[in-house]
Design an enzyme around this catalytic site. Structure first.
Site, PDB file in Angstrom:
ATOM      1  CB  CYS A 189     -13.809   1.193  -8.022  1.00  0.00           C
ATOM      2  SG  CYS A 189     -12.225   2.056  -8.216  1.00  0.00           S
ATOM      3  CD  GLU A 196      -2.521   1.666   0.336  1.00  0.00           C
ATOM      4  OE1 GLU A 196      -2.319   3.093  -0.074  1.00  0.00           O
ATOM      5  OE2 GLU A 196      -3.298   0.939  -0.295  1.00  0.00           O
TER       6      GLU A 196
END
Length: 408
Positions: A366, A300
């Site tokens: 997404c 991340e």
């Protein structure tokens, strides 16, 4: 003026029809089956854009928008409030299927979609922008990103945040000068946060006064001040243990949890296996994989999110770096789960996955277009086994999808 029949919805939510010269024309706020006349037709080489002039014959899929801002102010936050919920679900399924067929060159049907239990009032975060003169604080109009309207109530946002906004809105004189944006956030414990971002780094001497006024009005919140180029910090209001509210988390937590659980289950048995969790956010997927016995490499780029994961999650090998800068240093994966931002995966990441050929890849997306592109980039070494969509964003043209790929 010639009437035009709207045939389908395009990605982004515009209705699509065909002009007399054969060009596709994209018309916002229209529904499949509508018979309409157009205004402001703008011709491009291969397509056109226009606005709805008159609704000659409405589609049976039409619904009355619940939010006055959607009609009066042409709010750009929602794109599909004029459609019934069933029509919205069909449209979002089509966005995923069309992207995989057209961009991914895959022979697939539109995927099933899991509906949301809440069609309104689901957002746990809302960002409002401030006009330069500070008189308007709200959202942008559709197709006019520089044009703000003053927000009274956002119907897709949790009512607890909207009640807080009513109290803040009535006391906007206590907000700092050079206001840039206001973020309303509801955390997992149900506590409310008001993050106030400013242009420059001037202090905010009236933050405590605003916190007191909100508490007396029965709308307490933790108040954050976010200077330009700096980090947000708490300056007033009730203080309590809470995740850092300025890191990314799904705006629809309940449906986000469903999509995550589905993705983790689709990965299969992870016990003792080397698993990559790419674009790991605050580490919820990493925690689930580690609890199931996987040897997790978690990547991340947001160091604040990684710090939160390290403080609250089970042990895992975590990397606070860009995925594309890290993949070549990770343990060779047997399984990969990836949840990139709307821009999709960097080509270096898809290349590394293709090169290492893990047994299974689960891609949480997404954006259907970048999902289709990345599946194509992974190449013939992987077969798309299934796609399942989740309605995280009712009333909008956005959709979440989980794709499962296996090594051929």
């Amino acid at each position: 003026m010639t009437a035009l029949r709207v045939r389908r919805l395009a990605a982004g939510g515009d209705g699509v029809g065909t002009l007399a010269d054969g060009r596709a024309v994209f018309v916002p706020r229209t529904a499949p089956g509508d018979l309409v006349t157009l205004r402001n037709v703008r011709l491009a080489r291969r397509f056109a854009r226009a606005r709805l002039d008159q609704l000659v014959e409405p589609s049976p899929d039409r619904a009355e928008p619940r939010c006055p801002h959607y009609v009066v102010d042409e709010c750009g936050g929602c794109q599909l409030q004029h459609l019934s919920y069933d029509a919205q679900l069909a449209g979002r399924r089509g966005f995923v299927g069309d992207a995989l067929r057209r961009l991914g060159r895959l022979d697939v049907a539109d995927p099933p979609i899991e509906p949301s239990p809440s069609q309104f009032g689901y957002r746990a975060k809302l960002t409002l922008h401030a006009a330069a003169d500070g008189r308007r604080i709200g959202l942008r109009r559709y197709g006019r990103p520089d044009d703000l309207f003053d927000l009274a109530w956002c119907h897709i946002t949790d009512s607890a945040l909207m009640e807080l906004w009513q109290a803040v809105r009535a006391r906007r004189d206590l907000l700092p000068p050079r206001l840039d944006r206001v973020v309303l956030r509801l955390d997992r414990a149900g506590e409310r946060h008001l993050v106030v971002a400013v242009r420059g780094s001037d202090g905010w001497p009236r933050a405590g006064e605003l916190a007191g006024e909100l508490a007396r009005a029965g709308q307490p919140a933790m108040i954050w001040w976010h200077p330009e180029g700096g980090a947000a910090r708490v300056v007033a209001g009730r203080r309590f243990e809470s995740p850092h509210v300025t890191v990314f988390e799904q705006v629809h937590p309940a449906m986000g949890d469903r999509a995550r659980a589905y993705a983790v289950a689709a990965l299969g048995d992870v016990r003792g296996r080397a698993v990559w969790d790419l674009y790991a956010g605050i580490g919820e997927t990493t925690a689930a994989l580690a609890a199931a016995g996987g040897r997790v490499e978690s990547v991340e780029i947001d160091r604040r999110a990684v710090a939160h994961a390290e403080a609250s999650g089970p042990p895992a090998r975590r990397h606070a770096a860009a995925a594309e800068a890290t993949v070549d240093a990770l343990e060779l994966p047997e399984l990969v789960i990836t949840n990139p931002p709307r821009t999709g995966m960097d080509p270096r990441v898809t290349a590394a996955i293709a090169r290492h050929a893990p047994r299974r890849v689960v891609y949480v997306s997404c954006d259907p277009a970048t999902l289709a592109r990345d599946v194509a980039r992974l190449g013939p070494g992987f077969e798309l086994r299934s796609v399942h969509a989740f309605d995280l964003f009712p009333q909008t043209a956005h959709v979440e999808a989980v794709a499962v790929l296996s090594r051929t």
